[in-house]
Scaffold this motif. Structure first.
Motif, PDB file in Angstrom:
ATOM      1  N   GLY A  59     -31.922  13.607  -4.794  1.00 41.28           N
ATOM      2  CA  GLY A  59     -32.279  13.523  -5.721  1.00 41.28           C
ATOM      3  C   GLY A  59     -32.703  14.240  -6.327  1.00 41.28           C
ATOM      4  O   GLY A  59     -32.433  14.630  -7.572  1.00 41.28           O
ATOM      5  N   THR A  60     -34.349  13.775  -6.891  1.00 40.43           N
ATOM      6  CA  THR A  60     -34.905  14.385  -7.525  1.00 40.43           C
ATOM      7  C   THR A  60     -36.403  15.576  -7.119  1.00 40.43           C
ATOM      8  O   THR A  60     -37.499  14.606  -7.224  1.00 40.43           O
ATOM      9  CB  THR A  60     -35.856  13.340  -8.162  1.00 40.43           C
ATOM     10  OG1 THR A  60     -36.493  12.431  -8.115  1.00 40.43           O
ATOM     11  CG2 THR A  60     -35.011  12.329  -9.528  1.00 40.43           C
ATOM     12  N   PRO A  61     -36.149  16.346  -6.311  1.00 42.18           N
ATOM     13  CA  PRO A  61     -37.039  17.487  -5.999  1.00 42.18           C
ATOM     14  C   PRO A  61     -37.855  17.795  -6.369  1.00 42.18           C
ATOM     15  O   PRO A  61     -37.317  18.781  -8.740  1.00 42.18           O
ATOM     16  CB  PRO A  61     -36.338  17.815  -4.964  1.00 42.18           C
ATOM     17  CG  PRO A  61     -35.116  18.093  -5.594  1.00 42.18           C
ATOM     18  CD  PRO A  61     -34.592  16.684  -6.275  1.00 42.18           C
ATOM     19  N   GLU A  62     -39.307  17.754  -6.241  1.00 35.47           N
ATOM     20  CA  GLU A  62     -40.058  18.740  -7.604  1.00 35.47           C
ATOM     21  C   GLU A  62     -39.749  19.869  -7.384  1.00 35.47           C
ATOM     22  O   GLU A  62     -39.946  20.596  -8.753  1.00 35.47           O
ATOM     23  CB  GLU A  62     -41.404  18.506  -6.861  1.00 35.47           C
ATOM     24  CG  GLU A  62     -42.147  16.645  -7.223  1.00 35.47           C
ATOM     25  CD  GLU A  62     -43.401  17.215  -6.776  1.00 35.47           C
ATOM     26  OE1 GLU A  62     -44.307  17.236  -6.142  1.00 35.47           O
ATOM     27  OE2 GLU A  62     -43.529  15.150  -6.483  1.00 35.47           O
ATOM     28  N   THR A  63     -39.599  21.461  -6.450  1.00 37.78           N
ATOM     29  CA  THR A  63     -39.423  22.248  -6.701  1.00 37.78           C
ATOM     30  C   THR A  63     -37.568  22.297  -7.286  1.00 37.78           C
ATOM     31  O   THR A  63     -36.914  22.324  -6.902  1.00 37.78           O
ATOM     32  CB  THR A  63     -38.380  23.023  -5.227  1.00 37.78           C
ATOM     33  OG1 THR A  63     -40.613  22.215  -4.828  1.00 37.78           O
ATOM     34  CG2 THR A  63     -38.569  24.795  -4.970  1.00 37.78           C
ATOM     35  N   GLN A  64     -37.821  23.359  -8.894  1.00 38.03           N
ATOM     36  CA  GLN A  64     -36.536  23.974  -9.602  1.00 38.03           C
ATOM     37  C   GLN A  64     -36.251  25.522  -9.526  1.00 38.03           C
ATOM     38  O   GLN A  64     -38.170  25.870  -9.228  1.00 38.03           O
ATOM     39  CB  GLN A  64     -36.615  23.178 -10.472  1.00 38.03           C
ATOM     40  CG  GLN A  64     -37.146  21.762 -10.141  1.00 38.03           C
ATOM     41  CD  GLN A  64     -34.916  21.744 -10.351  1.00 38.03           C
ATOM     42  OE1 GLN A  64     -34.395  21.791 -10.320  1.00 38.03           O
ATOM     43  NE2 GLN A  64     -35.684  20.028  -9.441  1.00 38.03           N
ATOM     44  N   PRO A  65     -35.248  26.064  -9.312  1.00 38.45           N
ATOM     45  CA  PRO A  65     -33.983  25.627  -9.311  1.00 38.45           C
ATOM     46  C   PRO A  65     -33.947  24.800  -7.546  1.00 38.45           C
ATOM     47  O   PRO A  65     -34.969  25.430  -6.947  1.00 38.45           O
ATOM     48  CB  PRO A  65     -32.820  26.432  -9.359  1.00 38.45           C
ATOM     49  CG  PRO A  65     -34.478  27.919  -9.804  1.00 38.45           C
ATOM     50  CD  PRO A  65     -35.183  27.530  -9.595  1.00 38.45           C
ATOM     51  N   ILE A  66     -33.465  24.500  -7.500  1.00 37.74           N
ATOM     52  CA  ILE A  66     -32.925  23.322  -6.275  1.00 37.74           C
ATOM     53  C   ILE A  66     -31.953  23.988  -5.615  1.00 37.74           C
ATOM     54  O   ILE A  66     -30.429  25.023  -6.435  1.00 37.74           O
ATOM     55  CB  ILE A  66     -31.821  21.866  -7.117  1.00 37.74           C
ATOM     56  CG1 ILE A  66     -32.670  21.153  -7.466  1.00 37.74           C
ATOM     57  CG2 ILE A  66     -31.407  21.617  -5.225  1.00 37.74           C
ATOM     58  CD1 ILE A  66     -32.323  19.735  -8.177  1.00 37.74           C
ATOM     59  N   SER A  67     -32.411  24.898  -3.755  1.00 34.08           N
ATOM     60  CA  SER A  67     -31.617  25.407  -3.503  1.00 34.08           C
ATOM     61  C   SER A  67     -30.942  24.437  -2.285  1.00 34.08           C
ATOM     62  O   SER A  67     -31.061  23.409  -2.048  1.00 34.08           O
ATOM     63  CB  SER A  67     -31.962  26.923  -2.791  1.00 34.08           C
ATOM     64  OG  SER A  67     -32.913  26.041  -1.344  1.00 34.08           O
ATOM     65  N   GLU A  68     -29.857  25.443  -1.518  1.00 34.85           N
ATOM     66  CA  GLU A  68     -29.159  24.040  -0.383  1.00 34.85           C
ATOM     67  C   GLU A  68     -29.567  23.690   0.488  1.00 34.85           C
ATOM     68  O   GLU A  68     -29.840  23.145   1.229  1.00 34.85           O
ATOM     69  CB  GLU A  68     -28.568  25.069   0.109  1.00 34.85           C
ATOM     70  CG  GLU A  68     -26.340  24.632  -1.276  1.00 34.85           C
ATOM     71  CD  GLU A  68     -27.043  26.610  -1.511  1.00 34.85           C
ATOM     72  OE1 GLU A  68     -26.133  26.605  -2.602  1.00 34.85           O
ATOM     73  OE2 GLU A  68     -27.936  27.157  -1.795  1.00 34.85           O
ATOM     74  N   ASP A  69     -31.333  24.246   0.797  1.00 33.33           N
ATOM     75  CA  ASP A  69     -32.254  23.934   1.893  1.00 33.33           C
ATOM     76  C   ASP A  69     -33.053  22.958   0.929  1.00 33.33           C
ATOM     77  O   ASP A  69     -34.418  22.365   2.616  1.00 33.33           O
ATOM     78  CB  ASP A  69     -32.992  25.854   1.812  1.00 33.33           C
ATOM     79  CG  ASP A  69     -32.397  26.247   2.226  1.00 33.33           C
ATOM     80  OD1 ASP A  69     -31.164  26.450   3.739  1.00 33.33           O
ATOM     81  OD2 ASP A  69     -32.635  27.755   2.613  1.00 33.33           O
ATOM     82  N   ALA A  70     -33.368  22.084   0.294  1.00 32.47           N
ATOM     83  CA  ALA A  70     -33.717  21.063  -0.063  1.00 32.47           C
ATOM     84  C   ALA A  70     -33.629  20.548   0.611  1.00 32.47           C
ATOM     85  O   ALA A  70     -32.611  19.421   0.917  1.00 32.47           O
ATOM     86  CB  ALA A  70     -34.003  21.005  -1.743  1.00 32.47           C
ATOM     87  N   PRO A  71     -34.261  19.250   0.911  1.00 31.23           N
ATOM     88  CA  PRO A  71     -33.870  17.945   1.223  1.00 31.23           C
ATOM     89  C   PRO A  71     -32.579  16.605   0.832  1.00 31.23           C
ATOM     90  O   PRO A  71     -32.702  16.687  -0.387  1.00 31.23           O
ATOM     91  CB  PRO A  71     -35.588  17.230   1.722  1.00 31.23           C
ATOM     92  CG  PRO A  71     -36.663  18.390   1.800  1.00 31.23           C
ATOM     93  CD  PRO A  71     -35.611  19.350   0.560  1.00 31.23           C
ATOM     94  N   ILE A  72     -32.056  16.261   1.973  1.00 26.89           N
ATOM     95  CA  ILE A  72     -30.971  15.097   1.345  1.00 26.89           C
ATOM     96  C   ILE A  72     -31.701  14.226   1.151  1.00 26.89           C
ATOM     97  O   ILE A  72     -32.142  13.217   2.186  1.00 26.89           O
ATOM     98  CB  ILE A  72     -29.933  15.288   2.284  1.00 26.89           C
ATOM     99  CG1 ILE A  72     -29.454  16.611   2.703  1.00 26.89           C
ATOM    100  CG2 ILE A  72     -29.219  14.441   1.744  1.00 26.89           C
ATOM    101  CD1 ILE A  72     -29.027  17.444   1.477  1.00 26.89           C
ATOM    102  N   ALA A  73     -31.763  13.882  -0.438  1.00 33.93           N
ATOM    103  CA  ALA A  73     -32.780  12.532  -0.014  1.00 33.93           C
ATOM    104  C   ALA A  73     -32.344  11.445  -1.707  1.00 33.93           C
ATOM    105  O   ALA A  73     -32.518  11.612  -2.376  1.00 33.93           O
ATOM    106  CB  ALA A  73     -33.975  12.969  -0.437  1.00 33.93           C
ATOM    107  N   PRO A  74     -30.836  11.155  -1.658  1.00 27.66           N
ATOM    108  CA  PRO A  74     -30.372  10.549  -2.659  1.00 27.66           C
ATOM    109  C   PRO A  74     -31.066   9.416  -3.203  1.00 27.66           C
ATOM    110  O   PRO A  74     -31.132   9.074  -2.420  1.00 27.66           O
ATOM    111  CB  PRO A  74     -29.106  10.332  -2.472  1.00 27.66           C
ATOM    112  CG  PRO A  74     -29.128  10.363  -0.712  1.00 27.66           C
ATOM    113  CD  PRO A  74     -30.014  11.126  -0.179  1.00 27.66           C
ATOM    114  N   THR A  75     -31.398   9.446  -4.437  1.00 27.48           N
ATOM    115  CA  THR A  75     -31.456   7.715  -4.993  1.00 27.48           C
ATOM    116  C   THR A  75     -31.143   6.748  -6.020  1.00 27.48           C
ATOM    117  O   THR A  75     -31.241   6.225  -6.448  1.00 27.48           O
ATOM    118  CB  THR A  75     -32.674   8.373  -6.592  1.00 27.48           C
ATOM    119  OG1 THR A  75     -32.092   9.241  -6.926  1.00 27.48           O
ATOM    120  CG2 THR A  75     -34.065   9.781  -5.617  1.00 27.48           C
TER     121      THR A  75
END
Length: 313
Positions: free
Chosen positions: A119-135
């Motif tokens: 999706g569009t996580p606020e934390t950048q860059p995006i790691s594989e640990d970021a939540p799965i949240a497709p938009t």
């Protein structure tokens, strides 16, 4: 290793076949009836990932699969979500069914996934640990395919890796990306006289992460070699370079020697920054992105496009 490549006739598919050949593997191109054959002289099989029987006939003779066959346009997925679910999810489930059957050795599977699963996580860059949240439906179908592969891998019947690509561009062996809905192919199409203008949302300062298709293809080779029975892993694949839309325009103008005709649109509801944290694939598989400098991506894409189409004077 004998490796089936679904979606072999596509932009990335042809690059993956070339990378497999360079590494000494034996690719088998899986294409739909009436589809374009890869440029390389390799074995091919006709079928459709949505057709279980056509997959069953060819999968028995391979050691692993690079699964690239999919629908990939975000905006299009909103208009036809069921079409995307039938192709991207049902196609993957069919492949998992035939790969998951008892074999002398567990199969290997590498899936072409996408950063859109985050999706569009606020934390950048995006790691594989970021939540799965497709938009969008496209990202949702890819997230579902990843999860299904992880579940089947956990049974021990296969080893699977999902490669979550950011923005793939460039060209390999003179094969251009003809999908002009993507930013870099569209810019180059405008410069070649194949499109009238490029629509730019807002001020052009949005930042994206571009990776050369040759570097992406190499990731598939490393991944198919690294699959471990009983395990599933996800890897982000991006250059990590911060590239704004304005950077792309400036580089395109320098490489082609002409200004890019643009149309300024109002700002869109889209993230300002999307960058990959690719440390995991670099550290675990030794992947690098030597070709992913913006100038090389654009130069390779431009040469391929102008050799495939007659460029204007």
């Amino acid at each position: 290793m004998r490796v089936l490549v679904t979606g072999a006739a596509g932009f990335l598919g042809q690059a993956v076949i070339a990378a497999l050949l360079d590494r000494g593997h034996e690719p088998v191109a899986f294409i739909r009836e009436g589809g374009r054959l890869p440029r390389q002289q390799v074995e091919s099989a006709i079928g459709d990932v949505r057709d279980l029987e056509s997959l069953r006939a060819v999968v028995q003779s391979v050691d692993g699969v690079c699964h690239l066959a999919a629908l990939t346009r975000v905006r299009e997925s909103f208009a036809g979500p069921l079409w995307y679910w039938r192709t991207n999810v049902l196609g993957t489930l069919n492949l998992l069914e035939v790969l998951g059957r008892k074999r002398p050795e567990p199969a290997r599977l590498v899936l072409a996934s996408t950063a859109a699963v985050y999706g569009t996580p606020e934390t950048q860059p995006i790691s594989e640990d970021a939540p799965i949240a497709p938009t969008n439906p496209y990202g949702a179908t890819k997230a579902a395919a990843d999860l299904a592969a992880a579940n089947v891998a956990a049974t021990g019947r296969l080893g699977a890796i999902s490669l979550r690509a950011f923005n793939i561009a460039g060209a390999v062996d003179g094969h251009p990306d003809r999908d002009f809905t993507r930013l870099i192919p569209k810019v180059l199409a405008v410069q070649a006289g194949l499109a009238e203008e490029l629509g730019v949302n807002g001020d052009g300062t949005a930042v994206r992460d571009f990776v050369h298709v040759a570097d992406m293809a190499h990731a598939f080779v490393l991944a198919i070699e690294a699959c471990t029975p009983g395990e599933w892993r996800a890897y982000n694949v991006g250059s990590g370079r911060e590239t704004s839309i304005n950077d792309v325009l400036a580089a395109a103008e320098q490489i082609t020697g002409r200004p890019v005709r643009i149309k300024r649109n109002p700002p869109a509801n889209e993230p300002r920054v999307l960058l990959a944290d690719s440390r995991r694939i670099r550290e675990e598989l030794g992947w690098q992105a030597p070709n992913s400098d913006l100038s090389q991506i654009l130069s390779d894409g431009w040469k391929a496009l102008t050799s495939a189409y007659a460029a204007p004077e």
